[in-house]
Design an enzyme around this catalytic site. Sequence first.
Site, PDB file in Angstrom:
ATOM      1  N   HIS A   8       0.826  -1.212   0.000  1.00  8.43           N
ATOM      2  CA  HIS A   8       0.000   0.000   0.000  1.00  8.43           C
ATOM      3  C   HIS A   8       0.865   1.270   0.000  1.00  8.43           C
ATOM      4  O   HIS A   8       2.049   1.239   0.311  1.00  8.43           O
ATOM      5  CB  HIS A   8      -0.917   0.021   1.229  1.00  8.43           C
ATOM      6  CG  HIS A   8      -0.153   0.075   2.517  1.00  8.43           C
ATOM      7  ND1 HIS A   8       0.418   1.236   3.002  1.00  8.43           N
ATOM      8  CD2 HIS A   8       0.170  -0.892   3.400  1.00  8.43           C
ATOM      9  CE1 HIS A   8       1.044   0.983   4.126  1.00  8.43           C
ATOM     10  NE2 HIS A   8       0.917  -0.311   4.397  1.00  8.43           N
ATOM     11  N   GLU A  84      -1.900  -6.848   7.460  1.00  8.69           N
ATOM     12  CA  GLU A  84      -0.573  -6.742   8.071  1.00  8.69           C
ATOM     13  C   GLU A  84      -0.497  -7.612   9.325  1.00  8.69           C
ATOM     14  O   GLU A  84      -1.524  -7.968   9.912  1.00  8.69           O
ATOM     15  CB  GLU A  84      -0.286  -5.268   8.418  1.00  8.69           C
ATOM     16  CG  GLU A  84       1.082  -5.006   9.019  1.00  8.69           C
ATOM     17  CD  GLU A  84       2.258  -5.435   8.146  1.00  8.69           C
ATOM     18  OE1 GLU A  84       2.478  -6.665   7.988  1.00  8.69           O
ATOM     19  OE2 GLU A  84       2.974  -4.541   7.647  1.00  8.69           O
TER      20      GLU A  84
END
Length: 195
Positions: A8, A84
Amino acid sequence: MIIGLIRHGLTDWNAAGKIQGQSDIPLNDEGRQQAEMLADRLRQETYQWDCCITSSLSRAEETGSIIAAKLKLPLLTPDPRIRERAYGQVEGLTAEEREHKWGKDWNQLDLGQEKDEQLQSRGLAFMEDISIKYSGSNILVVSHGGFLAQLYNALYKDKYSERIGNLSLTILEKKEQVWNPLLYNCSQHILQKQH
């Protein structure tokens, strides 16, 4: 089958050096610009992408939606397996704050962070499922630096160890049962704009 793995774009916590983990921190304006830069690069390259899937954290979802919109790709339902690593008590702290609180070897302590094996296991399960469900397709996957580093460890042992950059692109091709890296952790689209 080809998978394009993307980290990202930049967030305020990235810029400040804070560990995000599963804290849902949004992209900042620079992160949005990085997503536009990668989308522009992908439009000019020869790979044809079929769809995009992201983690269920907003910084990955927004990165994916910017890229998918520019490439006119369907955005699939976010997958929580590519979130994550959970960092427990460490989330939101800078390196200095972590070391002050727990010492230089903070990452050796059990502070509620997800173990490497857990991260690798969910990464490999995701790759296996996606290769069955979307066999023959070319898919963009927007995830996170810590997660991607452990996925590459699981796939290639210790062959790759460099830090995964924001909006970096890694392209893997599946031949028989093996994921062959065609491109690794490439950020040329961002570097070119900075010069």
